[in-house]
Design a protein around this motif. Sequence first.
Motif, PDB file in Angstrom:
ATOM      1  N   ARG A  62       0.809  -1.224   0.000  1.00 24.26           N
ATOM      2  CA  ARG A  62       0.000   0.000   0.000  1.00 24.26           C
ATOM      3  C   ARG A  62       0.840   1.271   0.000  1.00 24.26           C
ATOM      4  N   CYS A  65       1.465   3.261  -3.360  1.00 26.64           N
ATOM      5  CA  CYS A  65       0.457   4.043  -4.080  1.00 26.64           C
ATOM      6  C   CYS A  65       1.001   5.443  -4.363  1.00 26.64           C
ATOM      7  N   HIS A  66       0.798   5.898  -5.587  1.00 28.34           N
ATOM      8  CA  HIS A  66       1.259   7.226  -5.979  1.00 28.34           C
ATOM      9  C   HIS A  66       0.323   7.781  -7.043  1.00 28.34           C
ATOM     10  N   SER A  70       0.033   3.657 -11.639  1.00 28.52           N
ATOM     11  CA  SER A  70      -0.759   2.569 -11.074  1.00 28.52           C
ATOM     12  C   SER A  70       0.098   1.311 -11.082  1.00 28.52           C
ATOM     13  N   GLY A 102      -3.071   6.244  -9.204  1.00 24.00           N
ATOM     14  CA  GLY A 102      -3.135   6.282  -7.745  1.00 24.00           C
ATOM     15  C   GLY A 102      -3.654   5.003  -7.120  1.00 24.00           C
ATOM     16  N   THR A 103      -3.734   3.919  -7.900  1.00 19.05           N
ATOM     17  CA  THR A 103      -4.235   2.666  -7.347  1.00 19.05           C
ATOM     18  C   THR A 103      -3.152   1.592  -7.322  1.00 19.05           C
ATOM     19  N   LEU A 104      -3.323   0.682  -6.408  1.00 21.56           N
ATOM     20  CA  LEU A 104      -2.513  -0.519  -6.285  1.00 21.56           C
ATOM     21  C   LEU A 104      -3.504  -1.671  -6.363  1.00 21.56           C
ATOM     22  N   TRP A 114      -8.079  -3.703  -4.436  1.00 19.89           N
ATOM     23  CA  TRP A 114      -7.205  -2.564  -4.645  1.00 19.89           C
ATOM     24  C   TRP A 114      -7.260  -1.551  -3.520  1.00 19.89           C
ATOM     25  N   TRP A 115      -6.164  -0.834  -3.432  1.00 18.22           N
ATOM     26  CA  TRP A 115      -6.024   0.309  -2.550  1.00 18.22           C
ATOM     27  C   TRP A 115      -5.976   1.540  -3.435  1.00 18.22           C
ATOM     28  N   SER A 116      -6.624   2.586  -3.008  1.00 12.94           N
ATOM     29  CA  SER A 116      -6.479   3.860  -3.708  1.00 12.94           C
ATOM     30  C   SER A 116      -5.598   4.751  -2.843  1.00 12.94           C
ATOM     31  N   LEU A 117      -5.077   5.770  -3.450  1.00 13.20           N
ATOM     32  CA  LEU A 117      -4.090   6.633  -2.807  1.00 13.20           C
ATOM     33  C   LEU A 117      -4.528   7.118  -1.423  1.00 13.20           C
ATOM     34  N   GLU A 122      -9.000  -1.641   1.862  1.00 10.36           N
ATOM     35  CA  GLU A 122      -8.883  -2.324   0.584  1.00 10.36           C
ATOM     36  C   GLU A 122     -10.288  -2.588   0.031  1.00 10.36           C
TER      37      GLU A 122
END
Length: 129
Positions: A62, A65-66, A70, A102-104, A114-117, A122
């Motif tokens: 996590r 994330c940036h 992506s 911005g997602t992982l 997924w995780w968002s920024l 999750e």
Amino acid sequence: MIILDENIPEDQRLLLNGWRITVQQIGYNIGRRGMKDDEIIPFLHQLRRPTFFTRDWGFYDRTLCHARFSLVFLAVEKQESAVFIRRLLHQPNLRTQTQRMGTLIRVSQRGLSWWSLHGVKEIRQGWNS
């Protein structure tokens, strides 16, 4: 821009190209062969809004994330990589570069996580048809 890690087999890249999904692969036509994991993130910062696909668990973190890229971790068999990349790229909520930034994302047989920024938890979703 879709970037594949070196750990995705060449035949999977060729399959994506055959489906008219334009990809670049580390060590083939972008970056250099043998790039270390700790070199990938700084490299992604140099590119314009990339989505990076890998089979390396180390990227499902996590803290990576940036807003400018992506990361997609493929938790599937090597020979299924292209099929699941295409499935992800056809998901209504992740279809565009803008939606993915911005997602992982973790891709598996069961669906997506997924995780968002700025997310606090999750998100999980089954596959849309």
